[in-house]
Motif scaffolding. Structure first.
Motif, PDB file in Angstrom:
ATOM      1  N   GLU A 123      -4.935  -0.403  -4.895  1.00 65.10           N
ATOM      2  CA  GLU A 123      -5.279  -0.795  -6.269  1.00 65.10           C
ATOM      3  C   GLU A 123      -4.086  -0.591  -7.191  1.00 65.10           C
ATOM      4  OE1 GLU A 123      -8.956  -0.524  -9.422  1.00 65.10           O
ATOM      5  OE2 GLU A 123      -8.975   0.772  -7.659  1.00 65.10           O
ATOM      6  N   PRO A 170       0.424   5.397  -8.528  1.00 60.09           N
ATOM      7  CA  PRO A 170      -0.755   5.817  -9.291  1.00 60.09           C
ATOM      8  C   PRO A 170      -0.452   6.235 -10.723  1.00 60.09           C
ATOM      9  CG  PRO A 170      -0.794   6.755  -7.088  1.00 60.09           C
ATOM     10  CD  PRO A 170       0.565   6.142  -7.273  1.00 60.09           C
ATOM     11  N   ASN A 221       0.846  -1.199   0.000  1.00 62.19           N
ATOM     12  CA  ASN A 221       0.000   0.000   0.000  1.00 62.19           C
ATOM     13  C   ASN A 221       0.881   1.249   0.000  1.00 62.19           C
ATOM     14  OD1 ASN A 221      -0.252  -1.134   3.153  1.00 62.19           O
ATOM     15  ND2 ASN A 221       0.285   1.034   3.014  1.00 62.19           N
ATOM     16  N   HIS A 234      -5.687  -4.394  -8.460  1.00 62.50           N
ATOM     17  CA  HIS A 234      -6.652  -3.854  -9.416  1.00 62.50           C
ATOM     18  C   HIS A 234      -7.576  -4.926  -9.994  1.00 62.50           C
ATOM     19  CE1 HIS A 234      -8.485  -1.747 -12.741  1.00 62.50           C
ATOM     20  NE2 HIS A 234      -7.993  -2.646 -13.569  1.00 62.50           N
ATOM     21  N   CYS A 270      -5.702   6.480   2.422  1.00 61.17           N
ATOM     22  CA  CYS A 270      -6.746   5.616   1.862  1.00 61.17           C
ATOM     23  C   CYS A 270      -7.213   4.505   2.801  1.00 61.17           C
ATOM     24  CB  CYS A 270      -6.292   4.995   0.542  1.00 61.17           C
ATOM     25  SG  CYS A 270      -5.900   6.192  -0.749  1.00 61.17           S
ATOM     26  N   LYS A 314       0.071   2.156 -14.091  1.00 61.48           N
ATOM     27  CA  LYS A 314      -1.072   1.263 -13.907  1.00 61.48           C
ATOM     28  C   LYS A 314      -0.911  -0.050 -14.666  1.00 61.48           C
ATOM     29  CE  LYS A 314      -4.221   4.970 -12.689  1.00 61.48           C
ATOM     30  NZ  LYS A 314      -5.532   5.600 -12.879  1.00 61.48           N
ATOM     31  N   ASP A 372     -10.637   2.693   2.195  1.00 61.80           N
ATOM     32  CA  ASP A 372     -10.899   2.784   0.761  1.00 61.80           C
ATOM     33  C   ASP A 372      -9.958   1.781   0.080  1.00 61.80           C
ATOM     34  OD1 ASP A 372     -11.624   3.652  -1.824  1.00 61.80           O
ATOM     35  OD2 ASP A 372     -11.829   5.720  -1.143  1.00 61.80           O
ATOM     36  N   ARG A 386     -16.199   0.951  -4.698  1.00 59.10           N
ATOM     37  CA  ARG A 386     -14.932   1.183  -4.007  1.00 59.10           C
ATOM     38  C   ARG A 386     -15.139   2.134  -2.823  1.00 59.10           C
ATOM     39  NH1 ARG A 386     -13.801   0.588  -9.474  1.00 59.10           N
ATOM     40  NH2 ARG A 386     -11.822  -0.451 -10.044  1.00 59.10           N
ATOM     41  N   CYS A 432      -7.935   3.026  -2.658  1.00 64.20           N
ATOM     42  CA  CYS A 432      -7.050   3.842  -3.483  1.00 64.20           C
ATOM     43  C   CYS A 432      -5.575   3.693  -3.108  1.00 64.20           C
ATOM     44  CB  CYS A 432      -7.467   5.316  -3.419  1.00 64.20           C
ATOM     45  SG  CYS A 432      -7.653   5.982  -1.750  1.00 64.20           S
TER      46      CYS A 432
END
Length: 393
Positions: A106, A110, A31, A121, A98, A113, A101, A134, A103
């Motif tokens: 995932e 960021p 994370n 994801h 996050c 991706k 959540d 989400r 975010c």
């Protein structure tokens, strides 16, 4: 005609209500972690002394040769031997974004991706395709992965239990608890110590994916030589001090329950080290604080009790996984390294993945996905289909 639509709407509403909310506990480095800087000293002139909140983990640009020296200095922990406590390096403030959540799990970077940055994801998107939202009924409990349950930073145990309770109260359904890698250790620590009535009320099932229950043999190399994780142009020695500073890496040492006390993990021209020799090992690699940290932790967080709820253990196998190391030059922990392998997922040894079998957990189902590694298993379509089925999605 209107009556038919009313009946259909009721059926659809009931089906949605019966879906289990999903709580995800990521693995180490699984994370995002943010930092703010106000430093008086830096290792190089090009390292920033001041910075507002930014992604300390993960921003791949910070892992490039040269820049990684600044990153190591900012992310490493300081250990106070007098109080046996850990803290951020001087002038560094950190926070975990996050929470509650998805975010933060995932995509780890960021801006990137694809690949391993697209961490959870595939799983999150599969649930979103079934109507999950989400941050509403699919959430995560990210944490400062540098710490272990021994410190329980930010009261993570109680916060995560409260998050599960909130999901239950919001949806009226028990929670499907999903974890990956070291998230399996955190989950096991929480669930095995939680009151049985609490688990029966709030948790539908637990799915530990690639759990590092009993640690990994490659932690021995990490502490002795550092592990550059395959980053081009970066040596193990560059990241060794930073990796040694994480309390959580002690949690990932090979378990005394799973490695025989006579099984050699590291050998040198002068002696060999087994799971009963960790204290001596830390002294001999020139890291005496490691002995104190290990001794403080070993009686608190290394248990492998039955978690006491339906548990669906899923993991990859068929990958060459470090089992032991030989250092051929006396006193040299940076050169002359030979590695012996065994089965596992490339990171976690099979015996650790399957600790529930060895410990005879009563309500645990184990399934191996041949050819999947430690992170690719998270994208396995059969695993994702199972998760959806378990959540009644």
């Amino acid at each position: 005609m209107n009556g038919i639509f009313i009946i259909m709407a009721s059926i659809v509403s009931l089906a949605v209500a019966q879906q289990s909310p999903v709580l995800i506990i990521p693995g180490t480095g699984g994370n995002r972690l943010e930092a703010r800087l106000d430093k008086s000293e830096v290792p190089h002139f090009y390292c920033s002394k001041k910075a507002d909140w930014y992604d300390l983990w993960l921003d791949v640009k910070q892992l490039l040769p040269g820049a990684i020296d600044c990153w190591c200095e900012n992310i490493k922990l300081l250990y106070d031997a007098e109080t046996s406590t850990f803290s951020n390096n001087k002038g560094v403030e950190t926070r975990v974004p996050c929470y509650g959540d998805v975010c933060g799990i995932e995509y780890l970077d960021p801006s990137l991706k694809i690949g391993d940055s697209a961490y959870f994801h595939d799983i999150i998107q599969a649930f979103a395709d079934k109507g999950y939202v989400r941050g509403e009924n699919i959430v995560s409990a990210p944490y400062d992965f540098r710490y272990s349950a021994h410190s329980n930073k930010d009261d993570y145990v109680n916060a995560t239990m409260t998050l599960a309770e909130d999901l239950y109260e919001k949806t009226g359904q028990k929670v499907l608890w999903v974890s990956h890698s070291m998230g399996g250790l955190w989950s096991h620590y929480i669930l095995s110590k939680a009151d049985q009535a609490w688990k029966d009320k709030y948790i539908e099932a637990w799915v530990p994916v690639a759990p590092a229950y009993g640690g990994t043999a490659n932690e021995m190399k990490l502490f002795a030589s550092g592990n550059n994780e395959g980053i081009p142009g970066v040596s193990g020695k560059t990241v060794r001090e930073e990796q040694r500073s994480y309390e959580s890496n002690f949690w990932l040492l090979p378990s005394l329950y799973l490695w025989d006390e006579n099984e050699v993990l590291v050998t040198t021209p002068s002696r060999s080290y087994t799971s009963k020799d960790f204290a001596d090992f830390f002294v001999d690699i020139g890291f005496p604080d490691g002995k104190q940290i290990y001794e403080a932790m070993k009686n608190e967080v290394y248990g492998l009790e039955d978690p006491g709820l339906p548990t669906f253990v899923r993991y990859g196998v068929g990958q060459e996984t470090p089992a032991s190391y030989e250092y051929t030059k006396a006193g040299d922990w940076d050169n002359g390294l030979k590695q012996t392998n065994e089965d596992g997922d490339g990171t976690v040894n099979r015996r650790s993945l399957e600790a529930g079998l060895a410990m005879k957990w009563e309500n645990a189902d184990h399934k191996a996905f041949d050819g999947e590694d430690h992170t690719s298993v998270l994208k396995n379509k059969d695993l994702i289909a199972e998760l959806l089925e378990l959540a009644n999605a």
